[in-house]
Each structure stands twice: as C-alpha cells, then as structure tokens.
Write a protein that holds these residues in place. Structure first.
Motif, PDB file in Angstrom:
ATOM      1  N   ILE A   1      18.436 100.645  22.271  1.00  0.00           N
ATOM      2  CA  ILE A   1      17.815  99.812  21.755  1.00  0.00           C
ATOM      3  C   ILE A   1      16.263 100.193  21.852  1.00  0.00           C
ATOM      4  O   ILE A   1      15.996 100.652  22.936  1.00  0.00           O
ATOM      5  CB  ILE A   1      18.273  98.282  22.267  1.00  0.00           C
ATOM      6  N   SER A   2      15.627  99.429  21.038  1.00  0.00           N
ATOM      7  CA  SER A   2      14.156  99.635  21.116  1.00  0.00           C
ATOM      8  C   SER A   2      13.380  98.815  22.327  1.00  0.00           C
ATOM      9  O   SER A   2      13.851  97.782  22.970  1.00  0.00           O
ATOM     10  CB  SER A   2      13.319  99.340  20.003  1.00  0.00           C
ATOM     11  N   ARG A   3      12.138  99.189  22.814  1.00  0.00           N
ATOM     12  CA  ARG A   3      11.543  98.395  23.581  1.00  0.00           C
ATOM     13  C   ARG A   3      11.193  97.177  23.163  1.00  0.00           C
ATOM     14  O   ARG A   3      11.323  95.941  23.906  1.00  0.00           O
ATOM     15  CB  ARG A   3      10.185  99.142  24.170  1.00  0.00           C
ATOM     16  N   LYS A   4      10.926  96.856  22.078  1.00  0.00           N
ATOM     17  CA  LYS A   4      10.625  95.645  21.408  1.00  0.00           C
ATOM     18  C   LYS A   4      11.660  94.739  21.285  1.00  0.00           C
ATOM     19  O   LYS A   4      11.615  93.518  21.731  1.00  0.00           O
ATOM     20  CB  LYS A   4      10.046  95.973  19.691  1.00  0.00           C
ATOM     21  N   LEU A   5      13.046  95.270  21.060  1.00  0.00           N
ATOM     22  CA  LEU A   5      14.220  94.404  21.106  1.00  0.00           C
ATOM     23  C   LEU A   5      14.506  94.147  22.420  1.00  0.00           C
ATOM     24  O   LEU A   5      14.768  92.789  22.656  1.00  0.00           O
ATOM     25  CB  LEU A   5      15.387  95.187  20.448  1.00  0.00           C
ATOM     26  N   TYR A   6      14.343  94.812  23.310  1.00  0.00           N
ATOM     27  CA  TYR A   6      14.554  94.481  24.854  1.00  0.00           C
ATOM     28  C   TYR A   6      13.697  93.525  25.158  1.00  0.00           C
ATOM     29  O   TYR A   6      14.355  92.671  25.978  1.00  0.00           O
ATOM     30  CB  TYR A   6      14.338  96.170  25.718  1.00  0.00           C
TER      31      TYR A   6
ATOM     32  N   PHE B   1      18.942  94.106  16.215  1.00  0.00           N
ATOM     33  CA  PHE B   1      19.618  92.906  16.948  1.00  0.00           C
ATOM     34  C   PHE B   1      20.861  92.698  16.318  1.00  0.00           C
ATOM     35  O   PHE B   1      22.040  92.263  16.784  1.00  0.00           O
ATOM     36  CB  PHE B   1      18.871  91.706  16.885  1.00  0.00           C
ATOM     37  N   SER B   2      21.294  92.991  15.055  1.00  0.00           N
ATOM     38  CA  SER B   2      22.274  92.706  14.402  1.00  0.00           C
ATOM     39  C   SER B   2      23.487  93.610  14.973  1.00  0.00           C
ATOM     40  O   SER B   2      24.533  93.383  14.990  1.00  0.00           O
ATOM     41  CB  SER B   2      22.302  93.045  12.886  1.00  0.00           C
ATOM     42  N   LYS B   3      23.174  94.769  15.497  1.00  0.00           N
ATOM     43  CA  LYS B   3      24.165  95.832  16.123  1.00  0.00           C
ATOM     44  C   LYS B   3      24.883  95.152  17.284  1.00  0.00           C
ATOM     45  O   LYS B   3      26.150  95.522  17.728  1.00  0.00           O
ATOM     46  CB  LYS B   3      23.305  97.212  16.453  1.00  0.00           C
ATOM     47  N   ILE B   4      24.022  94.422  18.315  1.00  0.00           N
ATOM     48  CA  ILE B   4      24.594  93.785  19.573  1.00  0.00           C
ATOM     49  C   ILE B   4      24.725  92.365  19.221  1.00  0.00           C
ATOM     50  O   ILE B   4      25.332  91.972  20.204  1.00  0.00           O
ATOM     51  CB  ILE B   4      23.542  94.262  20.454  1.00  0.00           C
ATOM     52  N   GLU B   5      24.513  92.072  18.364  1.00  0.00           N
ATOM     53  CA  GLU B   5      24.854  90.461  18.187  1.00  0.00           C
ATOM     54  C   GLU B   5      26.229  90.041  18.392  1.00  0.00           C
ATOM     55  O   GLU B   5      26.724  88.964  18.952  1.00  0.00           O
ATOM     56  CB  GLU B   5      24.446  89.794  16.753  1.00  0.00           C
ATOM     57  N   HIS B   6      27.134  90.776  18.005  1.00  0.00           N
ATOM     58  CA  HIS B   6      28.567  90.581  18.220  1.00  0.00           C
ATOM     59  C   HIS B   6      28.870  90.470  19.810  1.00  0.00           C
ATOM     60  O   HIS B   6      29.498  89.648  20.175  1.00  0.00           O
ATOM     61  CB  HIS B   6      29.682  91.566  17.319  1.00  0.00           C
TER      62      HIS B   6
ATOM     63  N   ARG C   1      24.285  80.122  14.436  1.00  0.00           N
ATOM     64  CA  ARG C   1      23.175  81.086  14.488  1.00  0.00           C
ATOM     65  C   ARG C   1      21.992  80.812  15.455  1.00  0.00           C
ATOM     66  O   ARG C   1      22.204  79.655  16.016  1.00  0.00           O
ATOM     67  CB  ARG C   1      22.388  80.963  12.936  1.00  0.00           C
ATOM     68  N   TYR C   2      21.485  81.737  16.181  1.00  0.00           N
ATOM     69  CA  TYR C   2      20.435  81.224  17.073  1.00  0.00           C
ATOM     70  C   TYR C   2      19.376  80.855  16.657  1.00  0.00           C
ATOM     71  O   TYR C   2      19.108  81.101  15.483  1.00  0.00           O
ATOM     72  CB  TYR C   2      20.415  82.721  18.030  1.00  0.00           C
ATOM     73  N   LYS C   3      18.663  79.903  17.142  1.00  0.00           N
ATOM     74  CA  LYS C   3      17.435  79.264  16.893  1.00  0.00           C
ATOM     75  C   LYS C   3      16.400  79.893  17.774  1.00  0.00           C
ATOM     76  O   LYS C   3      16.286  79.852  18.902  1.00  0.00           O
ATOM     77  CB  LYS C   3      17.392  77.907  16.903  1.00  0.00           C
ATOM     78  N   PHE C   4      15.579  80.727  17.137  1.00  0.00           N
ATOM     79  CA  PHE C   4      14.360  81.505  17.979  1.00  0.00           C
ATOM     80  C   PHE C   4      13.030  81.174  17.500  1.00  0.00           C
ATOM     81  O   PHE C   4      12.987  80.695  16.114  1.00  0.00           O
ATOM     82  CB  PHE C   4      14.665  82.824  17.880  1.00  0.00           C
TER      83      PHE C   4
END
Length: 157
Positions: A76-81, A20-25, A9-12
C-alpha cells in the motif's frame, strides 16, 4: 474504527485514496469480528478482565495487518497508510512501538506501562519464556497477561 452507516459504507471526511478497495474486504471482516466480540458475553465463572481480551486481540491483528502491508510487504502507498491511521483503522502508538528494537512482537500498550502493575514493572508476557522458572512450564501452567490474554510477546521468544 469509524462509525458504519446503515448501508455498510464507511463515512469519512475525505474519500479513501487509491488502493483502499483492495483491502476493504479484509477491514470489513475485522469490523464484523469486532462487533461479534463486543456482543459476546462471558461464561459464568470467568474473571471480568477476560471480557476485553478478544477485542484487544482483534485490534492487534488489524493493526498488524496494516503494518505488514505497508512496512513488510510494501503493498500500500504512504498516502493510503496515513489515511488508514488518520481514520483509526490501526493503532498508531502500537505501530510506532513495533518499529523499535525489542518491541517487534508487542501485544498491547498496556503491557509496557509500568504504572499498571504493583511492582512498577512491565507485564509478565514481556518476560522471555527461557528466563521463566522451568517448574511453571513443566506443570502445564500457562501464564497469561491480565490486560490482553497474551502468553508471551517478548522479542526473544
């Protein structure tokens, strides 16, 4: 790329935004390919500068994937980008160049830095294929960039 913990899992500093879960794979897939490229050894008679080509190519592909998701496909949203850029999932400077005219296909930033060449010009991969000497192409020679292994990233190709 952020450091990956033992449980993969990523540590952020902050939790990822929605979506994020949609593109995590896909990002995990890029991460695994990057690890393989870092471990890969060169063949005996290959030049040393070829050792980083695969890593540079994967960085380009991952950045292009995020660029296309936000600017081209608008998935994807601006916030996610912004979160992806802040957590170094994509190369911010490379994406900034892709938004400019003439740099839509740029492979890496080293290819446009004039200080890296003997003639103080950009890399050979930035020269349009149509303006290259025809005899090179007829003989089957493939001119490749020493920085990244690119065969041509001029916008006119």
């Amino acid at each position: 790329m952020p450091k990956v913990s033992r449980n993969h899992r990523y540590k952020f500093k902050k939790e990822p935004p929605e979506g994020f879960s949609k593109i995590e794979h896909a990002l995990n897939s890029f991460s695994e390919k990057m690890k393989e490229a870092e471990k890969q050894t060169l063949e005996v008679n290959r030049p040393k500068y070829e050792s980083t080509w695969k890593i540079t190519m994967l960085n380009h592909q991952r950045s292009r994937y995020i660029f296309d998701l936000y600017y081209k496909r608008k998935l994807i949203s601006r916030k996610l980008y912004d979160w992806l850029i802040a957590n170094k999932f994509a190369d911010k400077e490379l994406i900034a160049k892709w938004k400019k005219n003439g740099y839509e296909k740029l492979c890496c930033l080293q290819c446009i830095q004039v200080g890296n060449t003997n003639q103080q010009t950009t890399c050979i991969c930035r020269v349009p294929k149509a303006s290259m000497n025809g005899s090179d192409n007829e003989q089957g020679k493939h001119i490749r960039c020493k920085n990244c292994g690119c065969r041509g990233c001029a916008s006119t190709d």
